[in-house]
Design a protein around this motif. Structure first.
Motif, PDB file in Angstrom:
ATOM      1  N   LYS A   1     -15.990   6.501 -14.029  1.00  0.00           N
ATOM      2  CA  LYS A   1     -14.558   6.781 -13.882  1.00  0.00           C
ATOM      3  C   LYS A   1     -14.096   6.424 -12.471  1.00  0.00           C
ATOM      4  N   LEU A   2     -12.948   5.767 -12.389  1.00  0.00           N
ATOM      5  CA  LEU A   2     -12.406   5.376 -11.092  1.00  0.00           C
ATOM      6  C   LEU A   2     -11.909   6.595 -10.316  1.00  0.00           C
ATOM      7  N   THR A   3     -12.118   6.560  -9.010  1.00  0.00           N
ATOM      8  CA  THR A   3     -11.514   7.578  -8.160  1.00  0.00           C
ATOM      9  C   THR A   3     -10.012   7.311  -8.076  1.00  0.00           C
ATOM     10  N   LEU A   4      -9.255   8.323  -7.640  1.00  0.00           N
ATOM     11  CA  LEU A   4      -7.805   8.170  -7.532  1.00  0.00           C
ATOM     12  C   LEU A   4      -7.453   7.041  -6.565  1.00  0.00           C
ATOM     13  N   ALA A   5      -8.197   6.947  -5.464  1.00  0.00           N
ATOM     14  CA  ALA A   5      -7.916   5.899  -4.474  1.00  0.00           C
ATOM     15  C   ALA A   5      -8.094   4.508  -5.080  1.00  0.00           C
ATOM     16  N   ARG A   6      -9.129   4.326  -5.906  1.00  0.00           N
ATOM     17  CA  ARG A   6      -9.377   3.034  -6.536  1.00  0.00           C
ATOM     18  C   ARG A   6      -8.339   2.744  -7.616  1.00  0.00           C
ATOM     19  N   GLU A   7      -7.901   3.783  -8.329  1.00  0.00           N
ATOM     20  CA  GLU A   7      -6.839   3.590  -9.319  1.00  0.00           C
ATOM     21  C   GLU A   7      -5.557   3.123  -8.634  1.00  0.00           C
ATOM     22  N   MET A   8      -5.249   3.712  -7.489  1.00  0.00           N
ATOM     23  CA  MET A   8      -4.055   3.317  -6.737  1.00  0.00           C
ATOM     24  C   MET A   8      -4.198   1.902  -6.189  1.00  0.00           C
ATOM     25  N   LEU A   9      -5.417   1.542  -5.776  1.00  0.00           N
ATOM     26  CA  LEU A   9      -5.664   0.188  -5.275  1.00  0.00           C
ATOM     27  C   LEU A   9      -5.482  -0.847  -6.386  1.00  0.00           C
ATOM     28  N   ALA A  10      -5.937  -0.500  -7.589  1.00  0.00           N
ATOM     29  CA  ALA A  10      -5.755  -1.399  -8.732  1.00  0.00           C
ATOM     30  C   ALA A  10      -4.270  -1.578  -9.047  1.00  0.00           C
ATOM     31  N   GLY A  11      -3.511  -0.474  -8.993  1.00  0.00           N
ATOM     32  CA  GLY A  11      -2.074  -0.551  -9.216  1.00  0.00           C
ATOM     33  C   GLY A  11      -1.382  -1.386  -8.155  1.00  0.00           C
ATOM     34  N   CYS A  12      -1.848  -1.268  -6.917  1.00  0.00           N
ATOM     35  CA  CYS A  12      -1.302  -2.067  -5.819  1.00  0.00           C
ATOM     36  C   CYS A  12      -1.508  -3.560  -6.090  1.00  0.00           C
ATOM     37  N   GLY A  13      -2.707  -3.916  -6.560  1.00  0.00           N
ATOM     38  CA  GLY A  13      -2.992  -5.313  -6.883  1.00  0.00           C
ATOM     39  C   GLY A  13      -2.115  -5.829  -8.004  1.00  0.00           C
ATOM     40  N   ALA A  14      -1.885  -4.994  -9.029  1.00  0.00           N
ATOM     41  CA  ALA A  14      -1.044  -5.391 -10.156  1.00  0.00           C
ATOM     42  C   ALA A  14       0.398  -5.614  -9.710  1.00  0.00           C
ATOM     43  N   GLY A  15       0.920  -4.691  -8.885  1.00  0.00           N
ATOM     44  CA  GLY A  15       2.287  -4.826  -8.405  1.00  0.00           C
ATOM     45  C   GLY A  15       2.485  -6.049  -7.534  1.00  0.00           C
ATOM     46  N   THR A  16       1.472  -6.381  -6.745  1.00  0.00           N
ATOM     47  CA  THR A  16       1.553  -7.559  -5.887  1.00  0.00           C
ATOM     48  C   THR A  16       1.567  -8.838  -6.707  1.00  0.00           C
ATOM     49  N   CYS A  17       0.751  -8.893  -7.751  1.00  0.00           N
ATOM     50  CA  CYS A  17       0.664 -10.095  -8.591  1.00  0.00           C
ATOM     51  C   CYS A  17       1.953 -10.355  -9.357  1.00  0.00           C
ATOM     52  N   GLN A  18       2.600  -9.306  -9.835  1.00  0.00           N
ATOM     53  CA  GLN A  18       3.735  -9.500 -10.733  1.00  0.00           C
ATOM     54  C   GLN A  18       4.967 -10.053 -10.046  1.00  0.00           C
ATOM     55  N   VAL A  19       5.081  -9.905  -8.705  1.00  0.00           N
ATOM     56  CA  VAL A  19       6.299 -10.359  -8.030  1.00  0.00           C
ATOM     57  C   VAL A  19       6.463 -11.877  -8.096  1.00  0.00           C
ATOM     58  N   ILE A  20       5.398 -12.591  -8.449  1.00  0.00           N
ATOM     59  CA  ILE A  20       5.491 -14.043  -8.622  1.00  0.00           C
ATOM     60  C   ILE A  20       6.566 -14.373  -9.655  1.00  0.00           C
ATOM     61  N   VAL A  21       6.629 -13.552 -10.706  1.00  0.00           N
ATOM     62  CA  VAL A  21       7.622 -13.760 -11.766  1.00  0.00           C
ATOM     63  C   VAL A  21       8.815 -12.821 -11.607  1.00  0.00           C
ATOM     64  N   THR A  22       8.554 -11.594 -11.147  1.00  0.00           N
ATOM     65  CA  THR A  22       9.612 -10.588 -11.076  1.00  0.00           C
ATOM     66  C   THR A  22      10.762 -11.001 -10.169  1.00  0.00           C
TER      67      THR A  22
END
Length: 327
Positions: free
Chosen positions: A100-121
């Motif tokens: 199971k991911l720690t909260l910090a790693r879950e937030m890091l994964a979300g950060c990566g997802a948000g950064t990637c999506q701005v290419i289209v957003t």
């Protein structure tokens, strides 16, 4: 996101289908959000979401509520697909031996997802905002040109808005806007407000994905069993609306910065800091909450639907009917 392993093509299809369904259902509310966020003190046409939608129908007709929808429907598939698939990708690579991911790693994964999506957003939001706000600008200019006074207490009267019927908009199409921006400013023209978009989407994903994962885990059937679809839907709605309200101040800034056309008496902004200063000086801190209710109503079903689509395995179902390559 459900914990079951899903192939990348299926993730992309799931994200696309969820985006198309969600946008179709909630686009009028998103239009109201954009118009409420863009209106400034002294130039207010709308008092609430319902007031905005009624006046939009009255002045522009029913389909006025769907101005800019074509841009969203075209680009929401890659945008949602990138966001959801990127989060799964980062969660997978940040996990240790399936633990199971720690909260910090879950937030890091979300950060990566948000950064990637701005290419289209960013270009999607840039074009959508121009088309959504065109009706407000047209009506606003009619009032300013005929010496109407705007106050927070004055309501827009039907006979004042449409003396001869719905307002005729001569706004450019999305393709015309794209060509104009590319010609005048190059690719950078489509990425105006990129910084503000990052400031909105990265924190949104940092809040949304860990919150959804933990809420969804509370409804699991047993230690390893999946959560029922309604738990995924409710978790998506709660996490989405919470994250949407949390980042709404940045969304207001982003919307203002990406609006190319304004009323003659409205402020213009040179950047994020300038926008914050002018909003605080002329409208006060509460202006950063404009459209928060609408944004929550837009995001909650969007992400609730996305989680149900993932749960039902729509992507895998569609792929199963596609012809398979012979080895």
């Amino acid at each position: 996101m459900a914990d079951k392993q899903i192939s990348l093509p299926a993730k992309l299809i799931n994200g696309g289908v969820a985006g198309l369904i969600g946008v179709t259902c909630v686009f009028p509310i998103d239009l109201a959000k954009t118009r409420l966020q863009n209106q400034q003190n002294g130039c207010r046409l709308y008092t609430s979401m319902s007031d905005c939608l009624m006046k939009t129908i009255r002045s522009e007709g029913y389909f006025g509520m769907y101005r800019g929808a074509a841009v969203n429907l075209t680009l929401v598939t890659p945008e949602k697909a990138i966001k959801l698939a990127a989060n799964d990708f980062f969660r997978f690579h940040l996990s240790k031996d399936g633990q199971k991911l720690t909260l910090a790693r879950e937030m890091l994964a979300g950060c990566g997802a948000g950064t990637c999506q701005v290419i289209v957003t960013t270009p999607m939001e840039m074009l959508k905002i121009q088309l959504q706000d065109a009706g407000r600008i047209a009506v606003l200019n009619i009032f300013l040109n005929t010496e109407y006074l705007f106050t927070a207490q004055r309501k827009l009267m039907p006979q004042a808005v449409t003396p001869g019927g719905p307002v005729e908009l001569k706004s450019p199409t999305a393709m015309q806007l794209t060509r104009q921006l590319l010609k005048e400013k190059g690719i950078a023209g489509l990425y105006k407000g990129l910084g503000a978009t990052l400031l909105r989407d990265v924190p949104f994903s940092v809040i949304y994905f860990p919150l959804f994962a933990n809420l969804n885990n509370l409804g699991k059937r047993g230690a390893d069993g999946p959560a029922p679809f309604y738990v995924s839907f409710i978790s998506g709605c709660i996490a989405g609306s919470t994250a949407a309200v949390a980042v709404n101040p940045v969304d207001v800034i982003k919307t203002r910065l990406q609006s190319l056309t304004r009323g003659s008496q409205e402020d213009t902004y040179s950047g994020v800091i300038d926008c914050i200063r002018k909003i605080l000086r002329h409208e006060g801190p509460t202006a950063f909450l404009k459209g928060a209710y609408c944004r929550a109503l837009v995001i909650a079903p969007l992400f609730g639907i996305a989680q149900v689509v993932y749960f039902l395995g729509v992507g895998e179902y569609i792929l199963s009917y596609l012809p398979k390559r012979n080895n």
